[in-house]
Design a protein around this motif. Structure first.
Motif, PDB file in Angstrom:
ATOM      1  N   TYR A  14      -8.594  -4.163  15.025  1.00 55.19           N
ATOM      2  CA  TYR A  14      -9.256  -2.997  14.866  1.00 55.19           C
ATOM      3  C   TYR A  14      -8.826  -1.674  15.476  1.00 55.19           C
ATOM      4  CZ  TYR A  14     -12.328  -5.684  12.030  1.00 55.19           C
ATOM      5  OH  TYR A  14     -12.579  -6.466  10.867  1.00 55.19           O
ATOM      6  N   ARG A  15      -7.606  -2.096  16.416  1.00 52.99           N
ATOM      7  CA  ARG A  15      -7.065  -0.974  17.176  1.00 52.99           C
ATOM      8  C   ARG A  15      -5.707  -0.487  16.337  1.00 52.99           C
ATOM      9  NH1 ARG A  15      -7.235  -5.159  22.250  1.00 52.99           N
ATOM     10  NH2 ARG A  15      -9.425  -4.487  22.853  1.00 52.99           N
ATOM     11  N   PRO A  16      -5.231   0.541  16.995  1.00 56.19           N
ATOM     12  CA  PRO A  16      -3.741   0.987  16.240  1.00 56.19           C
ATOM     13  C   PRO A  16      -2.943  -0.425  16.218  1.00 56.19           C
ATOM     14  CG  PRO A  16      -4.627   2.469  18.004  1.00 56.19           C
ATOM     15  CD  PRO A  16      -5.717   1.327  18.040  1.00 56.19           C
ATOM     16  N   GLY A  17      -2.207  -0.396  15.180  1.00 56.35           N
ATOM     17  CA  GLY A  17      -1.576  -1.339  14.930  1.00 56.35           C
ATOM     18  C   GLY A  17      -2.234  -2.732  14.104  1.00 56.35           C
ATOM     19  N   GLY A  18      -3.387  -2.214  14.104  1.00 55.97           N
ATOM     20  CA  GLY A  18      -4.162  -3.269  13.353  1.00 55.97           C
ATOM     21  C   GLY A  18      -4.840  -2.737  11.909  1.00 55.97           C
ATOM     22  N   GLY A  19      -5.867  -2.983  11.440  1.00 48.35           N
ATOM     23  CA  GLY A  19      -6.637  -2.480  10.002  1.00 48.35           C
ATOM     24  C   GLY A  19      -6.008  -3.497   9.145  1.00 48.35           C
ATOM     25  N   PRO A  20      -6.718  -3.220   7.732  1.00 51.78           N
ATOM     26  CA  PRO A  20      -6.471  -4.214   6.831  1.00 51.78           C
ATOM     27  C   PRO A  20      -4.772  -3.880   6.258  1.00 51.78           C
ATOM     28  CG  PRO A  20      -7.756  -2.591   6.069  1.00 51.78           C
ATOM     29  CD  PRO A  20      -7.769  -2.602   7.399  1.00 51.78           C
ATOM     30  N   LEU A  21      -4.392  -2.430   6.347  1.00 50.39           N
ATOM     31  CA  LEU A  21      -3.292  -2.177   5.978  1.00 50.39           C
ATOM     32  C   LEU A  21      -2.232  -2.754   6.771  1.00 50.39           C
ATOM     33  CD1 LEU A  21      -1.619  -1.095   3.528  1.00 50.39           C
ATOM     34  CD2 LEU A  21      -1.355   1.130   4.907  1.00 50.39           C
ATOM     35  N   LEU A  22      -2.312  -2.341   8.088  1.00 53.47           N
ATOM     36  CA  LEU A  22      -1.254  -2.954   8.746  1.00 53.47           C
ATOM     37  C   LEU A  22      -1.061  -4.698   9.228  1.00 53.47           C
ATOM     38  CD1 LEU A  22      -0.496   0.196   9.337  1.00 53.47           C
ATOM     39  CD2 LEU A  22       0.273  -0.418  11.908  1.00 53.47           C
ATOM     40  N   ASP A  23      -2.389  -4.987   9.141  1.00 53.20           N
ATOM     41  CA  ASP A  23      -2.311  -6.699   9.347  1.00 53.20           C
ATOM     42  C   ASP A  23      -2.003  -7.256   7.861  1.00 53.20           C
ATOM     43  OD1 ASP A  23      -3.091  -8.955  10.255  1.00 53.20           O
ATOM     44  OD2 ASP A  23      -5.013  -9.064   8.945  1.00 53.20           O
ATOM     45  N   MET A  24      -2.488  -6.934   6.916  1.00 55.60           N
ATOM     46  CA  MET A  24      -2.251  -7.699   5.775  1.00 55.60           C
ATOM     47  C   MET A  24      -1.213  -6.846   4.740  1.00 55.60           C
ATOM     48  SD  MET A  24      -3.877 -10.453   6.232  1.00 55.60           S
ATOM     49  CE  MET A  24      -3.837 -11.229   4.663  1.00 55.60           C
ATOM     50  N   GLY A  25      -1.139  -5.665   4.922  1.00 57.58           N
ATOM     51  CA  GLY A  25      -0.116  -5.082   3.889  1.00 57.58           C
ATOM     52  C   GLY A  25       1.262  -5.533   4.261  1.00 57.58           C
ATOM     53  N   PRO A  26       1.818  -6.233   5.196  1.00 56.55           N
ATOM     54  CA  PRO A  26       3.143  -6.648   5.386  1.00 56.55           C
ATOM     55  C   PRO A  26       3.212  -7.655   4.211  1.00 56.55           C
ATOM     56  CG  PRO A  26       2.184  -6.200   7.391  1.00 56.55           C
ATOM     57  CD  PRO A  26       1.276  -5.843   6.447  1.00 56.55           C
ATOM     58  N   TYR A  27       2.186  -8.425   4.092  1.00 56.21           N
ATOM     59  CA  TYR A  27       2.514  -9.704   2.951  1.00 56.21           C
ATOM     60  C   TYR A  27       2.712  -8.895   1.692  1.00 56.21           C
ATOM     61  CZ  TYR A  27       0.698 -12.768   6.692  1.00 56.21           C
ATOM     62  OH  TYR A  27       0.427 -13.260   7.896  1.00 56.21           O
ATOM     63  N   TYR A  28       1.754  -8.318   1.325  1.00 57.80           N
ATOM     64  CA  TYR A  28       1.659  -7.550   0.043  1.00 57.80           C
ATOM     65  C   TYR A  28       3.026  -6.631  -0.181  1.00 57.80           C
ATOM     66  CZ  TYR A  28      -2.648  -9.768  -0.390  1.00 57.80           C
ATOM     67  OH  TYR A  28      -3.618 -10.889  -0.451  1.00 57.80           O
ATOM     68  N   ILE A  29       3.072  -5.855   0.568  1.00 53.48           N
ATOM     69  CA  ILE A  29       4.246  -4.873   0.465  1.00 53.48           C
ATOM     70  C   ILE A  29       5.641  -5.574   0.527  1.00 53.48           C
ATOM     71  CG2 ILE A  29       5.052  -2.644   1.217  1.00 53.48           C
ATOM     72  CD1 ILE A  29       2.269  -1.905   2.109  1.00 53.48           C
ATOM     73  N   SER A  30       5.847  -6.559   1.414  1.00 54.76           N
ATOM     74  CA  SER A  30       6.989  -7.303   1.439  1.00 54.76           C
ATOM     75  C   SER A  30       7.159  -7.804   0.152  1.00 54.76           C
ATOM     76  CB  SER A  30       7.128  -8.183   2.535  1.00 54.76           C
ATOM     77  OG  SER A  30       6.893  -7.530   3.838  1.00 54.76           O
ATOM     78  N   ALA A  31       6.246  -8.370  -0.385  1.00 55.17           N
ATOM     79  CA  ALA A  31       6.108  -9.206  -1.752  1.00 55.17           C
ATOM     80  C   ALA A  31       6.522  -8.147  -2.755  1.00 55.17           C
ATOM     81  CB  ALA A  31       5.074  -9.902  -2.178  1.00 55.17           C
ATOM     82  N   LEU A  32       6.194  -6.923  -2.687  1.00 54.54           N
ATOM     83  CA  LEU A  32       6.214  -6.101  -3.721  1.00 54.54           C
ATOM     84  C   LEU A  32       7.833  -5.384  -3.711  1.00 54.54           C
ATOM     85  CD1 LEU A  32       3.003  -4.050  -3.593  1.00 54.54           C
ATOM     86  CD2 LEU A  32       3.707  -5.278  -5.379  1.00 54.54           C
ATOM     87  N   VAL A  33       8.420  -5.421  -2.197  1.00 56.15           N
ATOM     88  CA  VAL A  33       9.841  -4.811  -2.265  1.00 56.15           C
ATOM     89  C   VAL A  33      10.551  -6.061  -3.075  1.00 56.15           C
ATOM     90  CG1 VAL A  33      11.559  -4.389  -0.841  1.00 56.15           C
ATOM     91  CG2 VAL A  33       9.302  -3.574  -0.357  1.00 56.15           C
ATOM     92  N   HIS A  34      10.308  -7.345  -2.382  1.00 56.34           N
ATOM     93  CA  HIS A  34      11.106  -8.420  -3.143  1.00 56.34           C
ATOM     94  C   HIS A  34      11.072  -8.415  -4.745  1.00 56.34           C
ATOM     95  CE1 HIS A  34      12.436 -11.350  -0.174  1.00 56.34           C
ATOM     96  NE2 HIS A  34      11.653 -10.828   0.650  1.00 56.34           N
ATOM     97  N   LEU A  35       9.774  -7.882  -4.975  1.00 55.17           N
ATOM     98  CA  LEU A  35       9.687  -8.289  -6.755  1.00 55.17           C
ATOM     99  C   LEU A  35      10.191  -6.699  -7.380  1.00 55.17           C
ATOM    100  CD1 LEU A  35       5.859  -9.260  -6.707  1.00 55.17           C
ATOM    101  CD2 LEU A  35       7.777 -10.427  -7.684  1.00 55.17           C
ATOM    102  N   LEU A  36       9.874  -5.653  -6.709  1.00 53.85           N
ATOM    103  CA  LEU A  36      10.261  -4.367  -7.346  1.00 53.85           C
ATOM    104  C   LEU A  36      11.151  -3.432  -6.594  1.00 53.85           C
ATOM    105  CD1 LEU A  36       6.577  -3.779  -8.574  1.00 53.85           C
ATOM    106  CD2 LEU A  36       8.554  -4.518 -10.001  1.00 53.85           C
ATOM    107  N   GLY A  37      11.527  -3.922  -5.705  1.00 57.33           N
ATOM    108  CA  GLY A  37      12.476  -2.928  -4.542  1.00 57.33           C
ATOM    109  C   GLY A  37      11.686  -1.978  -3.726  1.00 57.33           C
ATOM    110  N   PRO A  38      12.760  -1.378  -2.978  1.00 53.50           N
ATOM    111  CA  PRO A  38      11.849  -0.220  -2.221  1.00 53.50           C
ATOM    112  C   PRO A  38      11.003   0.897  -2.790  1.00 53.50           C
ATOM    113  CG  PRO A  38      14.353   0.180  -2.422  1.00 53.50           C
ATOM    114  CD  PRO A  38      13.970  -1.013  -3.250  1.00 53.50           C
ATOM    115  N   VAL A  39      10.156   1.588  -1.884  1.00 57.20           N
ATOM    116  CA  VAL A  39       9.304   2.348  -2.228  1.00 57.20           C
ATOM    117  C   VAL A  39       9.818   3.816  -1.913  1.00 57.20           C
ATOM    118  CG1 VAL A  39       7.098   3.291  -1.724  1.00 57.20           C
ATOM    119  CG2 VAL A  39       7.351   0.828  -1.908  1.00 57.20           C
ATOM    120  N   VAL A  40       9.594   4.960  -2.484  1.00 57.09           N
ATOM    121  CA  VAL A  40      10.178   6.159  -2.494  1.00 57.09           C
ATOM    122  C   VAL A  40       8.998   7.109  -1.966  1.00 57.09           C
ATOM    123  CG1 VAL A  40      12.541   5.848  -3.515  1.00 57.09           C
ATOM    124  CG2 VAL A  40      10.336   6.735  -4.754  1.00 57.09           C
ATOM    125  N   ARG A  41       7.756   6.758  -2.637  1.00 58.91           N
ATOM    126  CA  ARG A  41       6.631   8.065  -2.195  1.00 58.91           C
ATOM    127  C   ARG A  41       5.570   7.328  -2.333  1.00 58.91           C
ATOM    128  NH1 ARG A  41       9.755  11.204  -5.215  1.00 58.91           N
ATOM    129  NH2 ARG A  41       9.023  10.051  -7.170  1.00 58.91           N
TER     130      ARG A  41
END
Ligand SMILES: NC(=O)c1ccc[n+]([C@@H]2O[C@H](COP(=O)([O-])OP(=O)(O)OC[C@H]3O[C@@H](n4cnc5c(N)ncnc54)[C@H](O)[C@@H]3O)[C@@H](O)[C@H]2O)c1
Length: 364
Positions: A171-198
């Motif tokens: 619950y401090r900077p560097g945490g929160g649901p996005l910075l904590d769990m987002g790395p799993y989901y967004i890394s998977a999405l980059v593996h699946l669909l490539g990098p994000v532009v916007r």
């Protein structure tokens, strides 16, 4: 194979046991030293790791050890960049827990130091190198959904303070649901669909305080310094749109983890916080399970570091790379910026999709 990569572990908290369990069955990496601000924890981890694992009195002492080739950084997010920089200054490779750093400046400093020193930096999550995400990725790469159009990614929980005895860092900077769990989901999405532009997004912070739910401090309250419900849209370079919900404010949900929808079919992707899980394709009127066709079959926290050890031996790129982690961090921070000022923003970093993990290769 050369000698095992000798690992010095910094941070012997909750997640460290999972790494020790993986190391016990790998011969490409060997834990040689441990340190933690809490010396009892370090001593306990050294005992659990087995004979010959030293306890170092400090990070400075650990990174200078001649029997440490790479530093495993399992500290809290606010310390990730500083510990990584200490290791790199001492000439050691680094593999760390996610996120790569708590902010852009920390991440950039780590990448610059690694480049200047010619050292490797790897970063969790390595779950996406397991059979679940990798089989799904192969299905996408083989054209089983046609051209990818959209994806959804949902991570919902009422909050980690219910089970983690020291939950403040979430619950401090560097945490929160996005910075904590987002790395799993967004890394998977980059593996699946490539990098994000916007990206664009919207966020909420419904509670100013949370209550510790377990351990010696159960019942204590602590302040919430980050947004705890995050929604967003990621626009991938290839044109697909991913819709994201990452929340510490949802008591129960029946949402899937990740789905990819293409011009000819849909794909159900398992939880990217796990190494395996069912992959299903919806085509011709029914969901059909797909056989495992890619990914490390023997997943466990730390296989990303073993992949890095193999990469050093073979002179190839490691898959759980700092470049991917840096892009993922930038996507997340840009989404939060966009949410805060109500804009749709370009993402200034990019990365190559990491090499896929072929089927049935041992971790190396
Ligand atoms: N707990 C989980 O289930 C889990 C799962 C996946 C990833 N992670 C990630 O792993 C990391 C650690 O999480 P955790 O749950 O183990 O946290 P934790 O609080 O249980 O343990 C962190 C440890 O790091 C030590 N530490 C902090 N700063 C330090 C420093 N500067 N030098 C030396 N030691 C230091 C602390 O004393 C503590 O023992 C976080 O980045 C988290 O996101 C945790």
């Amino acid at each position: 194979m050369g000698q095992p990569l000798r690992i010095g572990m910094v941070g012997a908290g909750r997640i460290s046991g999972a790494y020790l369990k993986t190391f016990a069955r790998l011969d490409t990496v060997r834990l040689t030293a441990v340190t933690d601000l809490d010396t009892d924890r370090a001593a306990q981890a050294a005992r659990a790791a087995g004979d010959g694992t030293a306890v170092a009195g400090s990070v400075a002492e650990l990174v200078e050890r001649a029997d440490v080739d790479a530093v495993l950084n399992l500290t809290v997010p606010a310390a990730h960049a500083d510990v990584a920089l200490d290791a790199l200054r001492a000439g050691k490779h680094v593999y760390g827990e996610k996120p790569l750093a708590a902010d852009r400046a920390g991440a950039a400093a780590v990448l610059a130091a690694a480049d200047a020193a010619g050292l490797r930096v790897g970063c969790a999550p390595d779950t996406v190198l397991g059979t679940g995400t990798q089989t799904a990725r192969k299905a996408v790469d083989d054209g089983l959904v046609g051209v990818p159009v959209a994806a959804t990614a949902f991570m919902t929980t009422a909050g980690h303070e219910r089970w983690h005895p020291d939950p403040e860092f979430y619950y401090r900077p560097g945490g929160g649901p996005l910075l904590d769990m987002g790395p799993y989901y967004i890394s998977a999405l980059v593996h699946l669909l490539g990098p994000v532009v916007r990206v664009t997004g919207a966020t909420a912070r419904p509670r100013a305080e949370r209550v510790i739910g377990s351990g010696p401090r159960a019942g204590d309250t602590f302040p919430v310094q980050v947004d705890t419900h995050v929604t967003g849209v990621l626009e991938h370079a290839g044109g697909a749109l991913s819709t994201l919900v990452m929340s510490f404010d949802i008591h129960a949900a029946r949402l899937p983890r990740i789905e990819v929808h293409g011009t000819t079919a849909s794909l159900s992707v398992p939880d990217p916080n796990n190494f395996d899980g069912p992959v299903e394709l919806y085509a011709e009127g029914a969901w059909q399970p797909l056989p495992v066709s890619a990914g490390y079959p023997d997943g466990g926290r730390g296989i990303g570091l073993a992949d890095l050890a193999g990469a050093l031996d073979a002179g190839r790129a490691h898959r759980a790379s700092a470049e991917l982690a840096h892009h993922v961090l930038d996507v997340m921070l840009t989404l939060l910026d966009a949410a805060h000022d109500g804009t749709r923003r370009p993402v200034s970093t990019t990365c190559e999709r990491p090499a896929p993990v072929p089927a049935q290769v041992a971790v190396a």
